[in-house]
Design a protein around this motif. Sequence first.
Motif, PDB file in Angstrom:
ATOM      1  N   LEU A   8       5.162  -1.878  43.295  1.00 43.04           N
ATOM      2  CA  LEU A   8       6.210  -2.586  44.970  1.00 43.04           C
ATOM      3  C   LEU A   8       7.307  -3.377  44.582  1.00 43.04           C
ATOM      4  N   VAL A   9       7.573  -4.493  43.653  1.00 44.92           N
ATOM      5  CA  VAL A   9       7.923  -5.405  43.768  1.00 44.92           C
ATOM      6  C   VAL A   9       9.397  -4.633  42.519  1.00 44.92           C
ATOM      7  N   GLN A  10       9.229  -3.629  41.707  1.00 43.76           N
ATOM      8  CA  GLN A  10      10.277  -2.863  41.100  1.00 43.76           C
ATOM      9  C   GLN A  10      10.504  -2.323  42.482  1.00 43.76           C
ATOM     10  N   ALA A  11      10.215  -1.075  43.014  1.00 45.49           N
ATOM     11  CA  ALA A  11      11.123  -1.051  43.676  1.00 45.49           C
ATOM     12  C   ALA A  11      11.740  -1.714  44.617  1.00 45.49           C
ATOM     13  N   ALA A  12      11.102  -2.737  45.200  1.00 44.34           N
ATOM     14  CA  ALA A  12      12.288  -3.801  46.355  1.00 44.34           C
ATOM     15  C   ALA A  12      13.161  -4.092  45.276  1.00 44.34           C
ATOM     16  N   GLN A  13      12.742  -3.908  44.478  1.00 47.86           N
ATOM     17  CA  GLN A  13      14.425  -4.333  43.752  1.00 47.86           C
ATOM     18  C   GLN A  13      15.364  -3.938  43.184  1.00 47.86           C
ATOM     19  N   GLN A  14      15.144  -2.202  43.158  1.00 44.42           N
ATOM     20  CA  GLN A  14      16.265  -1.230  43.312  1.00 44.42           C
ATOM     21  C   GLN A  14      16.771  -1.298  45.078  1.00 44.42           C
ATOM     22  N   LEU A  15      15.939  -1.829  45.833  1.00 40.75           N
ATOM     23  CA  LEU A  15      16.779  -1.368  47.191  1.00 40.75           C
ATOM     24  C   LEU A  15      18.539  -2.186  47.312  1.00 40.75           C
ATOM     25  N   ASN A  16      19.042  -1.991  48.369  1.00 36.63           N
ATOM     26  CA  ASN A  16      20.121  -2.990  48.281  1.00 36.63           C
ATOM     27  C   ASN A  16      19.931  -3.937  49.061  1.00 36.63           C
ATOM     28  N   SER A  17      21.529  -5.115  49.652  1.00 37.54           N
ATOM     29  CA  SER A  17      21.010  -6.490  49.999  1.00 37.54           C
ATOM     30  C   SER A  17      20.825  -6.184  51.596  1.00 37.54           C
ATOM     31  N   THR A  18      21.269  -4.774  52.498  1.00 35.88           N
ATOM     32  CA  THR A  18      20.856  -5.010  53.584  1.00 35.88           C
ATOM     33  C   THR A  18      19.619  -3.966  53.763  1.00 35.88           C
ATOM     34  N   GLN A  19      18.738  -3.225  52.659  1.00 39.08           N
ATOM     35  CA  GLN A  19      17.608  -2.725  52.629  1.00 39.08           C
ATOM     36  C   GLN A  19      16.222  -3.883  52.450  1.00 39.08           C
ATOM     37  N   LYS A  20      17.013  -4.733  50.980  1.00 39.19           N
ATOM     38  CA  LYS A  20      15.819  -5.837  50.950  1.00 39.19           C
ATOM     39  C   LYS A  20      15.844  -6.552  52.530  1.00 39.19           C
ATOM     40  N   ALA A  21      16.839  -6.793  53.322  1.00 38.66           N
ATOM     41  CA  ALA A  21      17.184  -7.428  54.485  1.00 38.66           C
ATOM     42  C   ALA A  21      15.942  -7.169  55.334  1.00 38.66           C
TER      43      ALA A  21
END
Length: 94
Positions: A8-21
């Motif tokens: 899950l953490v690895q997948a989240a790290q691949q998101l862009n900044s908008t998606q992370k927010a």
Amino acid sequence: MAITFEELVQAAQQLNSTQKALLMQRLRYPEQEPVTAESLLAELEALRAAGAFDVPDSLYGMFSERAAVSAEELDDYLLTIGSEWNQDFDDIDN
């Protein structure tokens, strides 16, 4: 399909900044719908359709009833505000 926390953490790290927010917002407030540009524009259009912006309240004369303040009272007040600001900045520095 279950995934591990590390996946899950690895997948989240691949998101862009908008998606992370957006992900962080959904995790913090799961019951709240995410705010998007489309939802904000829809709300604006609904307010416009309801006439919320047709006749804005005028500020003309709104503060004319206030008691008269002498120049000395105004100067004292402004000095007080200025000294409070200086004290706040001194507190931040220390």
